[in-house]
Design a protein around this motif. Structure first.
Motif, mmCIF file in Angstrom:
data_model
loop_
_atom_site.group_PDB
_atom_site.id
_atom_site.type_symbol
_atom_site.label_atom_id
_atom_site.label_comp_id
_atom_site.label_asym_id
_atom_site.label_seq_id
_atom_site.Cartn_x
_atom_site.Cartn_y
_atom_site.Cartn_z
ATOM 1 N N ALA A 144 -1.753 -0.981 5.537
ATOM 2 C CA ALA A 144 -2.688 0.110 5.811
ATOM 3 C C ALA A 144 -3.988 -0.418 6.417
ATOM 4 O O ALA A 144 -4.590 0.206 7.307
ATOM 5 N N ASP B 10 0.315 13.371 5.623
ATOM 6 C CA ASP B 10 -0.625 13.726 6.683
ATOM 7 C C ASP B 10 -0.925 15.223 6.606
ATOM 8 O O ASP B 10 -0.334 15.953 5.807
ATOM 9 N N ILE C 144 3.318 4.696 8.554
ATOM 10 C CA ILE C 144 1.906 4.936 8.868
ATOM 11 C C ILE C 144 1.737 5.256 10.345
ATOM 12 O O ILE C 144 0.969 6.155 10.721
ATOM 13 N N VAL D 67 -4.728 10.925 6.944
ATOM 14 C CA VAL D 67 -3.480 10.301 6.501
ATOM 15 C C VAL D 67 -3.762 9.588 5.182
ATOM 16 O O VAL D 67 -4.712 8.804 5.089
ATOM 17 N N SER E 281 -6.243 4.725 1.807
ATOM 18 C CA SER E 281 -5.216 3.925 1.137
ATOM 19 C C SER E 281 -5.569 3.764 -0.336
ATOM 20 O O SER E 281 -6.680 3.361 -0.673
ATOM 21 N N VAL F 210 3.380 8.461 2.088
ATOM 22 C CA VAL F 210 2.530 8.598 3.272
ATOM 23 C C VAL F 210 2.471 10.087 3.594
ATOM 24 O O VAL F 210 3.487 10.708 3.912
ATOM 25 N N VAL G 181 -2.182 7.134 2.183
ATOM 26 C CA VAL G 181 -1.130 6.157 1.852
ATOM 27 C C VAL G 181 -1.378 5.692 0.417
ATOM 28 O O VAL G 181 -2.468 5.214 0.098
#
Length: 485
Positions: A322, A399, A361, A382, A338, A397, A384
């Motif tokens: 990440a 979005d 990613i 995003v 992250s 992950v 993670v």
């Protein structure tokens, strides 16, 4: 080869005969041992009884002479039973007892002896076996004390007859049972062989029959069916790769060729030719990447990758990947958050897992914000993170993009599959095929969920034990899907 000959040559029938022979020998030895010990015990008791009686009669003889001995023997001879007595003079004339006559061999014997004597019976005279002890008295007189042991001979005859009949019945049942079991097994083997010949002829959809009994043939059939399913899957993948190469790579190759032809038709212009060569090299690099991705997927699905397994911290690996994408996210104006969390230890291939995480990613950054606000009124972002459970670890992950329509989620995992909304972004449609192959290699799976709004991709991996290199991955739960690159 006839059906009967084929049946007799089966391993099951031979084993049945072998077990029958071993059991028969064991039974004969057991019966013989019991009979022998019984005979020895009865003989010992008989000898002791006769010896004790002889000692008593000897005392009577010493106390009262021959007359008292004759009187005692005459009294005992009147008692019903199996006892045999005889007192005779030197000429063999009976003085007392229930033995009317003796053979010359018995008369000349001394000590314990078996002999056959005759006695009246309904309908005539019967000959019976006896055991006696012959004792010589002074003056040539004889004292014989014995017992009728015809019952022992009858017992031996009964045991012998019973053993023969028992062995005969045992052989009949054993051979019949062996025939029945062998026939059943041969029927199943013939069914397996027929299915195998069908598969060898090219029909990989055939499966070995399973009776449901759970025996060794069922377990073998189930294992072979899993192997056949895997082979069919690999062959389908091979055909799919061939079809993909034939169809999906034809367009970029034609485009590459047309660009070169166009450059050759143009008047000599070093700048234009240089630009055409650069674009050709760029297109060729893209084709090489596509071929490499296809090769990687094929190696993963065949179980030929993942040799470099090690114990690693999955949370740290996710954080490192990440971190590498933070500049890309910043350039695209997307927030990349992250959350590595606590260390999660698994056993896997660091390079393959890192590539899978990078693909996830990269997909989220490419397709998670196709418009400035993600198409749903939310700022592009995003997320993670990793999660640990009992026996598994998850890489998530998520979005805030337009996501993947539910109707398309079963299709997007295929190679070279790209949705219309994603065609404006560079890519070959192989990224998530590679991620799914990496997941299967490690015994895990890929799952798609609605992020409300956006798309949430979950890569779940086992944390206990080594992942199967060429095994069948755990079946994903209902709703498990993948998204395209």
């Amino acid at each position: 080869m006839t059906a009967l000959t084929k049946l007799f040559r089966t391993t099951t029938f031979r084993l049945s005969l072998t077990y029958l022979a071993l059991f028969s020998v064991a039974a004969v030895l057991a019966v013989f041992y019991i009979y022998w010990n019984t005979t020895v015990l009865l003989s010992r008791q008989l000898n002791q009884t006769i010896d004790a009686e002889l000692k008593g009669l000897a005392e009577q003889y010493r106390a009262g002479g021959l007359d008292q001995l004759v009187r005692i023997v005459a009294e005992r001879s009147q008692t019903p039973g199996n006892s045999l007595y005889l007192v005779a003079d030197k000429d063999g004339k009976q003085l007392a007892g229930n033995l009317s006559a003796v053979s010359p061999q018995l008369w000349d014997s001394l000590g314990p002896v078996e002999f056959v004597y005759s006695r009246p019976a309904p309908g005539g005279v019967e000959r019976r076996l006896a055991f006696a002890n012959v004792f010589r008295l002074p003056g040539g007189y004889r004292l014989i004390v014995g017992r009728d042991i015809e019952d022992r001979r009858e017992l031996a005859r009964l045991i012998r007859t019973t053993m023969l009949w028992g062995l005969g019945v045992m052989a009949l049942v054993g051979i019949g049972g062996g025939y029945w079991v062998s026939r059943r097994l041969l029927t199943r083997i013939d069914s397996l062989s027929a299915t195998t010949r069908t598969i060898m002829a090219g029909d990989l959809t055939g499966r070995l029959p399973v009776s449901g009994s759970g025996d060794e043939l069922d377990r073998l059939s189930e294992s072979l069916n899993l192997m056949l399913a895997r082979i069919e899957q690999l062959m389908a993948g091979l055909r799919e790769v061939s079809d993909n190469i034939a169809h999906d790579l034809k367009t970029p190759l034609n485009r590459l060729r047309n660009r070169v032809e166009e450059a050759l038709r143009e008047p000599h212009d070093e700048t234009a030719h240089r630009e055409a060569l650069e674009r050709t090299i760029e297109e060729a690099d893209g084709l090489i990447k596509t071929f490499n991705a296809l090769l990687s997927i094929a190696r993963l699905e065949a179980g030929a990758a993942g040799e470099n397994r090690e114990t690693l911290d999955l949370a740290a690996l996710v954080g490192d990947v990440a971190e590498l994408y933070e500049p890309v996210a910043e350039e695209r104006g997307i927030g990349l958050r992250s959350e590595a969390g606590t260390p999660i230890v698994i056993h896997g291939d660091r390079q393959l897992l890192g590539q899978a995480i990078a693909n996830l990613i990269d997909n989220a950054l490419k397709y998670g914000a196709l418009s400035s606000d993600g198409g749903n009124g939310r700022a592009p972002e995003v997320e993670v993170r990793t999660e640990a459970g009992e026996g598994f670890a998850r890489i998530i992950v998520a979005d805030r993009g337009p996501g993947v329509p539910a109707a398309e989620r079963d299709r997007v995992l295929g190679r070279f599959v790209r949705l219309e909304a994603s065609r404006s972004e560079p890519g070959s449609g192989l990224g998530l095929s590679l991620v799914a192959a990496v997941a299967r290699l490690h015994g895990g799976f890929l799952r798609l969920e609605d992020n409300e709004p956006g798309l949430r991709v979950v890569l779940e991996l086992p944390t206990e034990g080594d992942a199967l290199v060429n095994g069948v991955a755990e079946e994903p739960p209902a709703g498990a899907e993948s998204r395209p690159t």
